[in-house]
Write a protein that holds these residues in place. Sequence first.
Motif, PDB file in Angstrom:
ATOM      1  N   GLU A 113      54.541  88.256 113.949  1.00  0.00           N
ATOM      2  CA  GLU A 113      55.004  88.232 115.416  1.00  0.00           C
ATOM      3  C   GLU A 113      56.172  89.524 115.852  1.00  0.00           C
ATOM      4  O   GLU A 113      56.264  90.098 116.538  1.00  0.00           O
ATOM      5  N   TYR A 116      54.631  92.835 115.838  1.00  0.00           N
ATOM      6  CA  TYR A 116      53.961  92.994 116.922  1.00  0.00           C
ATOM      7  C   TYR A 116      55.059  93.415 118.065  1.00  0.00           C
ATOM      8  O   TYR A 116      54.587  94.358 118.610  1.00  0.00           O
ATOM      9  N   ALA A 117      56.046  92.730 118.053  1.00  0.00           N
ATOM     10  CA  ALA A 117      57.170  92.886 118.924  1.00  0.00           C
ATOM     11  C   ALA A 117      57.722  94.459 118.816  1.00  0.00           C
ATOM     12  O   ALA A 117      57.957  95.122 119.696  1.00  0.00           O
ATOM     13  N   ASP A 120      54.913  96.989 120.070  1.00  0.00           N
ATOM     14  CA  ASP A 120      55.070  96.922 121.411  1.00  0.00           C
ATOM     15  C   ASP A 120      55.976  97.873 122.099  1.00  0.00           C
ATOM     16  O   ASP A 120      55.910  98.353 122.976  1.00  0.00           O
ATOM     17  N   THR A 121      57.305  97.861 121.497  1.00  0.00           N
ATOM     18  CA  THR A 121      58.452  98.642 121.800  1.00  0.00           C
ATOM     19  C   THR A 121      58.090  99.973 121.474  1.00  0.00           C
ATOM     20  O   THR A 121      58.148 101.020 122.530  1.00  0.00           O
ATOM     21  N   TYR A 123      55.045 101.420 121.447  1.00  0.00           N
ATOM     22  CA  TYR A 123      53.886 101.833 122.316  1.00  0.00           C
ATOM     23  C   TYR A 123      54.558 102.145 123.659  1.00  0.00           C
ATOM     24  O   TYR A 123      54.141 103.200 124.180  1.00  0.00           O
ATOM     25  N   ALA A 124      55.381 101.506 124.057  1.00  0.00           N
ATOM     26  CA  ALA A 124      56.195 101.405 125.463  1.00  0.00           C
ATOM     27  C   ALA A 124      56.968 103.075 125.675  1.00  0.00           C
ATOM     28  O   ALA A 124      56.818 103.657 126.483  1.00  0.00           O
ATOM     29  N   LEU A 130      47.242 102.908 121.880  1.00  0.00           N
ATOM     30  CA  LEU A 130      47.101 101.287 122.350  1.00  0.00           C
ATOM     31  C   LEU A 130      46.047 100.825 121.050  1.00  0.00           C
ATOM     32  O   LEU A 130      45.911  99.656 120.829  1.00  0.00           O
ATOM     33  N   LEU A 133      47.919  99.103 118.593  1.00  0.00           N
ATOM     34  CA  LEU A 133      48.746  97.751 119.060  1.00  0.00           C
ATOM     35  C   LEU A 133      47.566  96.954 119.072  1.00  0.00           C
ATOM     36  O   LEU A 133      47.945  95.830 118.924  1.00  0.00           O
ATOM     37  N   ASP A 134      46.234  97.115 119.470  1.00  0.00           N
ATOM     38  CA  ASP A 134      45.461  96.178 119.684  1.00  0.00           C
ATOM     39  C   ASP A 134      44.840  95.669 118.416  1.00  0.00           C
ATOM     40  O   ASP A 134      44.528  94.547 118.395  1.00  0.00           O
ATOM     41  N   LYS A 137      47.296  93.286 117.578  1.00  0.00           N
ATOM     42  CA  LYS A 137      47.208  91.890 118.138  1.00  0.00           C
ATOM     43  C   LYS A 137      45.942  91.088 117.563  1.00  0.00           C
ATOM     44  O   LYS A 137      46.054  89.917 117.685  1.00  0.00           O
TER      45      LYS A 137
END
Length: 348
Positions: A113, A116-117, A120-121, A123-124, A130, A133-134, A137
């Motif tokens: 977790e 992933y957080a 995700d940052t 990726y932004a 992507l 990230l997938d 996930k």
Amino acid sequence: MKRKISGVITGTLMLSGIALFSACSGKSETNTEEVAEKALVKTALVAEEQVEQLATFSASIEAFEKAYISSAQPVRIERIMKEVGDYVRKNDVLVQMDASNFRQAQTQLEMLEKEYARMDTLYAVGSVSLQQLDQLKSQLDVARNSYANLVENTQLRSPISGIVTGRFYEDGEMFSMTPVANGRSAILTVEVIDPVKVTVNMGEQYFPRIDKDIEVSLALDVYSGKTFEGSVHIKYPTIDVNTRTFTVEMTFPNQEGLIRPGMFGRVTLVFGELERVVVPDLAVVRQQGINENYVFVVENGRAVRRTIKTGRLIGNHYEVIEGLNGGEEVVVAGQSRLLDGTEVEVQK
């Protein structure tokens, strides 16, 4: 002169013999009439009454609901928190399994977790794709499912409120998943016994007559003279082709806990009332060997044997399903001397 006297004496003797023969003959006829005297009997008139139509069946008493408490994995049992006879509520923790795998999965889930957080940052701001990230996930979803499964199988909770009725392991033993109760694996069993479920198999002739409004009562051998009131819960929609019977499930409130699964019981159902002829039980003669009942009906001064089909015994009268009509006169005393067609005299 002597010849005349002799003739007179001879004639007198002949007349005396004839008179004596006649007297004897008359006495014999009197005896014959005495032997042919009518049989003395007592009778009663039968009448029609409204009679409750009851049917009684042997019943199997079961828990209304039963839960088998077990783990989905062969794990060591750390602690069993309830004993047989304990009352438990829904969602109470009953068994604590070894938590090693659970703690490991929890640590792994927390790391994923966090990762992933962070991903995700990144990726932004366009630092990771992507696809990356997938992929992470997907790993996180697997870890979450594994963790949820371990949560469920590490602390075993009761899915129902009821009584613990079976314990099959001790603290520290390895749960082997071997069937131990009704062909199923379990550490504990929990049963709902308020209400209880009573199952009855009935002949197909009763199928149209069963509905949820019918009166139902239960009698148990262990409580002589006591009955319990219940209701129809489920009527199975099909007939067994081999036995020509169908199953009915009934429920009986059991707040006092007097009714226990496994007890032997009899269920009585009330199918309303019908007008039936009733006859005194003293009038009914049971034919040994062929299970046939009959009565003697007085018709034109004679006893006529009549085979009848009896129903319930109501006090000191039998319900007659067929064989008699209301207003007929039946013999209630003196049947032992009667045959079909015997002349009778009714004692007033």
